[in-house]
Scaffold this motif. Structure first.
Motif, PDB file in Angstrom:
ATOM      1  N   VAL A  23       0.867  -1.069   0.061  1.00  0.00           N
ATOM      2  CA  VAL A  23      -0.090  -0.263   0.147  1.00  0.00           C
ATOM      3  C   VAL A  23       0.845   1.281   0.054  1.00  0.00           C
ATOM      4  O   VAL A  23       0.694   2.055  -0.674  1.00  0.00           O
ATOM      5  N   ASN A  82       0.506   5.471 -20.118  1.00  0.00           N
ATOM      6  CA  ASN A  82      -0.314   4.759 -21.129  1.00  0.00           C
ATOM      7  C   ASN A  82      -1.787   5.077 -20.940  1.00  0.00           C
ATOM      8  O   ASN A  82      -2.232   4.694 -20.215  1.00  0.00           O
ATOM      9  N   MET A 105       4.630   7.310  -0.935  1.00  0.00           N
ATOM     10  CA  MET A 105       4.063   7.171  -2.355  1.00  0.00           C
ATOM     11  C   MET A 105       2.890   5.708  -2.048  1.00  0.00           C
ATOM     12  O   MET A 105       3.295   4.662  -1.909  1.00  0.00           O
ATOM     13  N   LEU A 106       1.586   6.117  -2.280  1.00  0.00           N
ATOM     14  CA  LEU A 106       0.753   5.112  -2.007  1.00  0.00           C
ATOM     15  C   LEU A 106       0.336   4.547  -3.267  1.00  0.00           C
ATOM     16  O   LEU A 106       0.140   5.012  -4.267  1.00  0.00           O
ATOM     17  N   ASP A 107      -0.007   3.391  -3.165  1.00  0.00           N
ATOM     18  CA  ASP A 107      -0.389   2.608  -4.606  1.00  0.00           C
ATOM     19  C   ASP A 107      -2.094   2.794  -4.762  1.00  0.00           C
ATOM     20  O   ASP A 107      -2.527   2.002  -3.721  1.00  0.00           O
ATOM     21  N   ALA A 110      -4.131   1.638  -6.505  1.00  0.00           N
ATOM     22  CA  ALA A 110      -4.842   0.233  -6.576  1.00  0.00           C
ATOM     23  C   ALA A 110      -5.054  -0.592  -5.252  1.00  0.00           C
ATOM     24  O   ALA A 110      -6.261  -1.088  -5.018  1.00  0.00           O
ATOM     25  N   LYS A 111      -3.963  -0.400  -4.551  1.00  0.00           N
ATOM     26  CA  LYS A 111      -4.219  -1.294  -3.409  1.00  0.00           C
ATOM     27  C   LYS A 111      -4.758  -0.689  -2.210  1.00  0.00           C
ATOM     28  O   LYS A 111      -5.218  -1.130  -1.191  1.00  0.00           O
ATOM     29  N   MET A 112      -5.384   0.541  -2.499  1.00  0.00           N
ATOM     30  CA  MET A 112      -6.089   1.494  -1.746  1.00  0.00           C
ATOM     31  C   MET A 112      -7.518   1.484  -2.104  1.00  0.00           C
ATOM     32  O   MET A 112      -8.371   2.210  -1.660  1.00  0.00           O
ATOM     33  N   GLY A 113      -7.966   0.527  -3.162  1.00  0.00           N
ATOM     34  CA  GLY A 113      -9.303   0.506  -3.702  1.00  0.00           C
ATOM     35  C   GLY A 113      -9.772   1.822  -4.359  1.00  0.00           C
ATOM     36  O   GLY A 113     -10.487   2.273  -4.962  1.00  0.00           O
ATOM     37  N   GLU A 151      -7.895  10.582  -9.410  1.00  0.00           N
ATOM     38  CA  GLU A 151      -7.981   9.363  -8.674  1.00  0.00           C
ATOM     39  C   GLU A 151      -9.315   8.931  -8.023  1.00  0.00           C
ATOM     40  O   GLU A 151      -9.674   9.785  -7.279  1.00  0.00           O
ATOM     41  N   VAL A 167      -5.792   6.318 -17.665  1.00  0.00           N
ATOM     42  CA  VAL A 167      -4.406   5.611 -17.378  1.00  0.00           C
ATOM     43  C   VAL A 167      -4.736   4.121 -17.477  1.00  0.00           C
ATOM     44  O   VAL A 167      -5.209   3.629 -16.497  1.00  0.00           O
ATOM     45  N   ILE A 168      -4.119   3.568 -18.364  1.00  0.00           N
ATOM     46  CA  ILE A 168      -3.964   1.970 -18.621  1.00  0.00           C
ATOM     47  C   ILE A 168      -2.900   1.466 -17.892  1.00  0.00           C
ATOM     48  O   ILE A 168      -2.954   0.496 -17.112  1.00  0.00           O
ATOM     49  N   GLY A 169      -1.695   2.006 -17.816  1.00  0.00           N
ATOM     50  CA  GLY A 169      -0.376   1.832 -17.228  1.00  0.00           C
ATOM     51  C   GLY A 169       0.519   2.843 -16.850  1.00  0.00           C
ATOM     52  O   GLY A 169       0.104   3.784 -17.875  1.00  0.00           O
TER      53      GLY A 169
END
Lengths: 150, 150
Positions: free
Chosen positions: A49, A100, B56-58, B60-63, B112, B141-143
């Motif tokens: 996270v 991307n 830096m928070l992810d 995706a991992k935070m919903g 986000e 953003v796809i990636g």
DNA sequence: CAATCAATGATGAAAATTGACCAGAAAGAC
DNA sequence: GTCTTTCTGGTCAATTTTCATCATTGATTG
């Protein structure tokens, strides 16, 4: 996937803003003992996270006065063309971000350069030299009223 | 403006990647004594070269699975219209970045959200409700093949 | 060559980190 | 209901780090 409760969110909110806060101060801020706080932070790190910690550098103060976002369209959308482009971006030090995206372009870049001439060099010598690239649009950053990048 | 020598650049390069590294480890990494290293870091912080530290928070991992960049054009380019727009962006928690740019649009946003419905709510209820806004283009953003945001 | 200034390295006290250990609460089984 | 099991928090102490102070080195200038 790890479950994130209210206390975790509190911790994350603080760390997102003050990444180098001491564990002691963080514990006090979220009203927990230092050890409990540390355990949570470690769990959040282990779960990914918290992906890491970064010092935020001011580009202007480092002589990188020129910041721009570029949208880039490719001629072909083959996997190999994308891979080649992404590899070139990874190698270019001026490129800080390469996303991307969907839409009428394939990529969105954040580029930081010392000044306009330095940017021009990147634009023509690096981007312009790539055979995959079809369109480039530059958006020069005048200011960033909000920037909570994490 | 402070002068930044090679050692400073070394320090910054390390801190940009590992914002929470201990001063001791940093000193070893740049081959300097801890005290000299600390002094340099403090000077860099004081000069504003290091603007701060962030975890830096992810998303995706935070919903927060949905990330997009939006370009926004305004109807009028008056100072008050800009101020009103920027204020709204500052208040919107989904907006992580808001850059004022040159080009055929005025602003570039990074947004986000938890998912597409959540994004739609932002798009229609927040952005759509602002009278200053004339055009919105979304780039999902796809990636992010490269992301060195700092 | 001496003086001065800037930057470094060494030292040690104070503070923070971090893990072991224990207590209490919540959840589940019977 | 009671007994486990599990989870989370607090306390405490050893280790590590931070950070200010001081002496030294080295470069620059007059």
């Amino acid at each position: 996937m790890m479950k994130i409760d209210q206390k975790d969110r509190q911790i994350l909110r603080v760390l997102a803003r003050e990444g180098r806060i001491s564990n002691l101060a963080l514990a006090e801020r979220v009203a927990l003992s230092p050890s409990a706080t540390l355990r949570r932070v470690q769990a959040l790190e282990a779960a990914g996270v918290i992906a890491g910690y970064r010092a935020m550098l001011d580009p202007a103060k480092m002589g990188q006065g020129f910041v721009a976002y570029l949208s880039v369209g490719l001629k072909t959308h083959t996997k190999s063309a994308q891979a080649a482009f992404e590899q070139a971006m990874a190698a270019a030090s001026e490129v800080r971000e390469c996303h991307n995206v969907t839409g009428n372009v394939e990529y969105l870049l954040r580029v930081e350069a010392a000044d306009l001439p330095a940017y021009k060099r990147f634009h023509t010598d690096i981007l312009g030299a790539l055979p995959q690239v079809s369109t480039i649009t530059t958006y020069v950053v005048i200011g960033s009223p909000k920037d909570e990048r994490k």
